[in-house]
Every structure is written in C-alpha cells, then in structure tokens.
Design an enzyme around this catalytic site. Structure first.
Site, PDB file in Angstrom:
ATOM      1  N   HIS A   1       0.253 -11.771   1.721  1.00 22.39           N
ATOM      2  CA  HIS A   1      -0.796 -10.975   1.070  1.00 22.39           C
ATOM      3  C   HIS A   1      -1.564 -11.787   0.017  1.00 22.39           C
ATOM      4  CE1 HIS A   1      -1.752  -6.523  -0.008  1.00 22.39           C
ATOM      5  NE2 HIS A   1      -2.788  -7.282  -0.259  1.00 22.39           N
TER       6      HIS A   1
ATOM      7  N   TYR B   1       0.838  -1.207   0.000  1.00 24.47           N
ATOM      8  CA  TYR B   1       0.000   0.000   0.000  1.00 24.47           C
ATOM      9  C   TYR B   1       0.876   1.261   0.000  1.00 24.47           C
ATOM     10  CZ  TYR B   1      -3.791  -3.188   1.423  1.00 24.47           C
ATOM     11  OH  TYR B   1      -4.692  -4.223   1.507  1.00 24.47           O
TER      12      TYR B   1
ATOM     13  N   LYS C   1       1.325  -6.807   5.582  1.00 22.79           N
ATOM     14  CA  LYS C   1       1.298  -7.990   4.708  1.00 22.79           C
ATOM     15  C   LYS C   1       2.560  -8.084   3.856  1.00 22.79           C
ATOM     16  CE  LYS C   1      -3.674  -7.070   4.261  1.00 22.79           C
ATOM     17  NZ  LYS C   1      -3.823  -5.624   3.992  1.00 22.79           N
TER      18      LYS C   1
HETATM   19  N1  LIG Z   1      -5.871  -8.620   1.426  1.00 26.15           N
HETATM   20  C1  LIG Z   1      -6.255  -8.147   0.256  1.00 26.15           C
HETATM   21  O1  LIG Z   1      -5.947  -8.725  -0.797  1.00 26.15           O
HETATM   22  C2  LIG Z   1      -7.069  -6.911   0.196  1.00 26.15           C
HETATM   23  C3  LIG Z   1      -7.213  -6.140   1.323  1.00 26.15           C
HETATM   24  N2  LIG Z   1      -7.968  -4.990   1.308  1.00 26.15           N
HETATM   25  C4  LIG Z   1      -8.128  -4.242   2.582  1.00 26.15           C
HETATM   26  O2  LIG Z   1      -9.525  -4.057   2.827  1.00 26.15           O
HETATM   27  C5  LIG Z   1      -9.777  -2.673   3.027  1.00 26.15           C
HETATM   28  C6  LIG Z   1     -11.191  -2.293   2.628  1.00 26.15           C
HETATM   29  O3  LIG Z   1     -11.438  -2.627   1.288  1.00 26.15           O
HETATM   30  P1  LIG Z   1     -11.694  -1.537   0.134  1.00 26.15           P
HETATM   31  O4  LIG Z   1     -11.295  -2.191  -1.142  1.00 26.15           O
HETATM   32  O5  LIG Z   1     -11.070  -0.269   0.507  1.00 26.15           O
HETATM   33  O6  LIG Z   1     -13.264  -1.443   0.040  1.00 26.15           O
HETATM   34  P2  LIG Z   1     -14.483  -1.147   1.054  1.00 26.15           P
HETATM   35  O7  LIG Z   1     -15.480  -2.210   0.810  1.00 26.15           O
HETATM   36  O8  LIG Z   1     -14.006  -0.876   2.428  1.00 26.15           O
HETATM   37  O9  LIG Z   1     -15.091   0.173   0.427  1.00 26.15           O
HETATM   38  C7  LIG Z   1     -14.432   1.393   0.449  1.00 26.15           C
HETATM   39  C8  LIG Z   1     -15.297   2.385  -0.332  1.00 26.15           C
HETATM   40  O10 LIG Z   1     -16.548   2.529   0.343  1.00 26.15           O
HETATM   41  C9  LIG Z   1     -16.752   3.898   0.663  1.00 26.15           C
HETATM   42  N3  LIG Z   1     -17.385   3.931   1.993  1.00 26.15           N
HETATM   43  C10 LIG Z   1     -16.828   3.631   3.186  1.00 26.15           C
HETATM   44  N4  LIG Z   1     -17.727   3.730   4.181  1.00 26.15           N
HETATM   45  C11 LIG Z   1     -18.891   4.103   3.609  1.00 26.15           C
HETATM   46  C12 LIG Z   1     -20.186   4.378   4.110  1.00 26.15           C
HETATM   47  N5  LIG Z   1     -20.455   4.294   5.414  1.00 26.15           N
HETATM   48  N6  LIG Z   1     -21.152   4.757   3.225  1.00 26.15           N
HETATM   49  C13 LIG Z   1     -20.878   4.863   1.902  1.00 26.15           C
HETATM   50  N7  LIG Z   1     -19.681   4.609   1.370  1.00 26.15           N
HETATM   51  C14 LIG Z   1     -18.683   4.241   2.212  1.00 26.15           C
HETATM   52  C15 LIG Z   1     -15.398   4.539   0.630  1.00 26.15           C
HETATM   53  O11 LIG Z   1     -15.486   5.879   0.222  1.00 26.15           O
HETATM   54  P3  LIG Z   1     -14.911   7.083   1.141  1.00 26.15           P
HETATM   55  O12 LIG Z   1     -13.476   6.770   1.412  1.00 26.15           O
HETATM   56  O13 LIG Z   1     -15.125   8.274   0.275  1.00 26.15           O
HETATM   57  O14 LIG Z   1     -15.759   7.076   2.370  1.00 26.15           O
HETATM   58  C16 LIG Z   1     -14.674   3.731  -0.439  1.00 26.15           C
HETATM   59  O15 LIG Z   1     -14.984   4.228  -1.718  1.00 26.15           O
HETATM   60  C17 LIG Z   1      -8.682  -1.994   2.199  1.00 26.15           C
HETATM   61  O16 LIG Z   1      -8.544  -0.629   2.515  1.00 26.15           O
HETATM   62  C18 LIG Z   1      -7.492  -2.847   2.564  1.00 26.15           C
HETATM   63  O17 LIG Z   1      -7.022  -2.489   3.848  1.00 26.15           O
HETATM   64  C19 LIG Z   1      -8.627  -4.616   0.159  1.00 26.15           C
HETATM   65  C20 LIG Z   1      -8.499  -5.340  -1.004  1.00 26.15           C
HETATM   66  C21 LIG Z   1      -7.698  -6.543  -1.082  1.00 26.15           C
HETATM   67  O1  LIG Z   2      -5.638  -3.887  -1.725  1.00 21.91           O
HETATM   68  C1  LIG Z   2      -5.101  -4.988  -1.654  1.00 21.91           C
HETATM   69  O2  LIG Z   2      -4.769  -5.489  -0.578  1.00 21.91           O
HETATM   70  C2  LIG Z   2      -4.824  -5.777  -2.855  1.00 21.91           C
HETATM   71  O3  LIG Z   2      -4.414  -6.893  -2.753  1.00 21.91           O
HETATM   72  C3  LIG Z   2      -5.037  -5.231  -4.243  1.00 21.91           C
HETATM   73  O4  LIG Z   2      -5.124  -6.300  -5.171  1.00 21.91           O
HETATM   74  C4  LIG Z   2      -6.257  -4.379  -4.405  1.00 21.91           C
HETATM   75  O5  LIG Z   2      -7.361  -5.157  -4.111  1.00 21.91           O
HETATM   76  C5  LIG Z   2      -6.302  -3.776  -5.738  1.00 21.91           C
HETATM   77  O6  LIG Z   2      -5.344  -3.196  -6.184  1.00 21.91           O
HETATM   78  C6  LIG Z   2      -7.563  -3.849  -6.511  1.00 21.91           C
HETATM   79  O7  LIG Z   2      -7.450  -3.235  -7.729  1.00 21.91           O
END
Ligand SMILES: NC(=O)C1=CN([C@@H]2O[C@H](COP(=O)(O)OP(=O)(O)OC[C@H]3O[C@@H](n4cnc5c(N)ncnc54)[C@H](OP(=O)(O)O)[C@@H]3O)[C@@H](O)[C@H]2O)C=CC1
Ligand SMILES: O=C(O)C(=O)[C@@H](O)[C@H](O)C(=O)CO
Length: 276
Positions: free
Chosen positions: A108, A50, A75
């Site tokens: 990760h 990240y 991760k």
């Molecule tokens: N291990 C892995 O491979 C992965 C891990 N992750 C982790 O998971 C976390 C969360 O996943 P992410 O992909 O960010 O998606 P989320 O499902 O958490 O959604 C985030 C989005 O939802 C919006 N949002 C948040 N709260 C609200 C609300 N109460 N009402 C309306 N909209 C809302 C945010 O906008 P705004 O910011 O404008 O509020 C943002 O656009 C990541 O940040 C990361 O830490 C993610 C992907 C892959």
């Molecule tokens: O955000 C994470 O942890 C990821 O593993 C990415 O793959 C992330 O989900 C992403 O880049 C999606 O386009």
C-alpha cells in the site's frame, strides 16, 4: 474506441477502469458494490486498511457473477511489512475476501523509514508462485524504490497505483512506468471532487463534447493509458463514471487538462509519508 482492458507485463489482464471502495462500508457499501458490478464494473479496489474486505466479499457473493470475470485488488498495510508478516497479512485479507485468489496484491505504501518493503516484495513473489495472487504490484512507489525492488529480487511490479489527476499528472513517473512495462493506476482520479470538476478548462470540454466534467477527467486518464478507480456512493454517478469509453479526447484537450497541474492534494509524498 479506447481499450476496455490492458495486458499486464505478467500476461494477466486488468480492466481499464475500476471502482474505488474507500469509505464504502456496512450494508450501504455492500449495496453500492453489488450495483456497481451489475452495472459493469469488474475491477474492485480495496485494502486491508479500508476495513471493508468483508463488505467486498459479501457484495461479490450477492452479485453472483463468474469469479473469473472479476478483478479484485487488495493492499498490504505498512504495519505488516516483513517476510512472515506479509504472508500472514495476505492470508487474513484472503479469508476476509472469501476468495481462492486475489487478482492484484499491492504494497500500500513503501514506508521508507521502516525500510522493510523489499522483504514484503519477496513474500509477494512467493504468493504469486503459489497461485493465491495472480499479479503483484505496489502503490505510492518512486522510481528509485522500483529500481531497488528489481535490483534485489529480479522482478518489477506490474502495477504502481499512485496519486494521479489533472492537478497532479505525474508525467515523469508515467514515463518511467512506460519504460519498465508498469501499468499506472490512478488513485483519487477525480481529485476527491474538489474544485477540479468546476475548472473552466474541463467544463468547456464537457460542454463541447456533451459529457460531464467527471467523464472528461476520466477520459483524460484513459488517454494517458492509466487505470482510474473512481469511488462513488451514488449509483447514477457510478454509471456516469463507467460510461466514458466513447469519449476519446484530442491531443490538445489532453494537454489543456494536464495544464491544470499544481501538485499533490495533501501531504502524500511517498518519500516522507509513513502509513501503518
Ligand atoms: N493506494 C492509495 O494510497 C490510495 C488509494 N485510493 C483508492 O482510490 C479510490 C478513489 O479515490 P478517492 O480518494 O475515493 O477519490 P475520487 O477522486 O475517486 O473521488 C471521490 C469523490 O468524488 C465524488 N464523485 C464520484 N464520481 C463523481 C461524479 N461523477 N461527479 C461528481 N462527483 C463524483 C464522490 O462522491 P460520491 O461518493 O458522493 O459520489 C467522492 O466524494 C479510493 O476509493 C481507493 O480505492 C485512494 C487514496 C489513496
Ligand atoms: O485511501 C488510501 O488508500 C490511503 O492510502 C489513505 O492514505 C487515504 O488516502 C487517506 O486516508 C487520505 O486521508
């Protein structure tokens, strides 16, 4: 009231909800994480990839809360899989995070074509033995991959962080986790705010319960016993996302939300997706 924390199989405790930090960068990222901690978030989810471990470090220094009250996850990236590479990568993460220990260290992505995740897991066991990591787990692992880690090292991950939201409820994987004392953590728990929050099934429950759609979705995760890590750059939405412990869904509501199942958000199939 739903539990605010869970015991992990290794005896440590994980908060029931956390803050995702993907995309929280620079000064605005620091400000967001500080305010999240002040509002009560205790689990902070970051990753080497990240590029914001230093942002998390600065927020933790500025938030000025007892370190042992926080639960920091980072991760291991795919390009650092391997015995020595994992130890070196962890040390870089730990230095950037400016922490004596990391609470949860995850592989990760499994990157099965590279096939080096078992070597990484052996090094993560060493990091746990040294006390610089409290709990070790994985992300995006399938049951055969988890079986293999156990068969080759004798130690199961205590957490598997996977894509999980009402469009992709992962019932089979969660059943496997329950059998093996693995806590499920939900990434993209709000399905990245796609049309999910406008789904009639969710809006109807939200209106009836006097909650927002996001709160209903997060209450669904809590009802499944999964740990959601919603990301929000907005303070009001972060507070909204944390204010969910009084919303206990009934079995029929959980079922109606799980009925929205349609599949993954994008091509993140761990058997195919390789992420370096
Ligand atoms: N291990 C892995 O491979 C992965 C891990 N992750 C982790 O998971 C976390 C969360 O996943 P992410 O992909 O960010 O998606 P989320 O499902 O958490 O959604 C985030 C989005 O939802 C919006 N949002 C948040 N709260 C609200 C609300 N109460 N009402 C309306 N909209 C809302 C945010 O906008 P705004 O910011 O404008 O509020 C943002 O656009 C990541 O940040 C990361 O830490 C993610 C992907 C892959
Ligand atoms: O955000 C994470 O942890 C990821 O593993 C990415 O793959 C992330 O989900 C992403 O880049 C999606 O386009």
């Amino acid at each position: 009231m739903t539990a605010h924390a869970y015991a992990l199989a290794d005896g440590n405790t994980i908060p029931a909800i956390g803050l995702g930090t993907y995309g929280l960068n620079d000064q605005s990222g620091v400000d967001a994480i500080v305010s999240a901690i002040h509002d009560g978030y205790r689990l902070i989810d970051t990753a080497y990839n990240y590029g914001n471990e230093e942002v998390v470090a600065e927020a933790i220094r500025r938030a000025d809360v007892d370190r042992s009250d926080l639960f920091v996850t980072t991760k291991l990236p795919g390009r650092h899989h391997g015995v020595d590479e994992t130890l070196a990568s962890f040390e870089q993460s730990r230095k950037r995070l400016d922490l004596d220990w990391v609470d949860l260290y995850l592989i990760h992505w499994p990157n099965p074509k590279r096939d080096r995740y078992v070597d990484s897991w052996r090094s993560m066991i060493k990091l746990k033995e040294r006390g610089v990591v409290r709990s070790i787990g994985v992300s995006n692992f399938t049951p055969p991959m988890l079986d293999r880690l156990f068969a080759e090292t004798g130690l199961m991950p205590v957490v598997n962080q996977v894509e999980l939201h009402p469009y992709f409820p992962q019932a089979e994987l969660r059943a496997y986790h329950a059998e093996h004392a693995i806590r499920t953590e939900s990434w993209s728990p709000l399905a990245k705010r796609t049309e999910l929050l406008a789904e009639p099934a969710i809006v109807e429950i939200a209106e009836r319960r006097g909650a927002t759609p996001a709160q209903v979705v997060l209450a669904w995760h809590l009802a499944l016993g999964a740990v959601p890590i919603p990301k929000s750059a907005d303070a009001a939405r972060r507070r909204e996302n944390l204010d969910v412990f009084d919303l206990e869904l009934e079995a029929g509501e959980v079922e109606a939300i799980s009925g929205l199942e349609r599949g993954r958000l994008w091509g993140a199939d761990p058997d195919m997706h390789e992420e370096m």
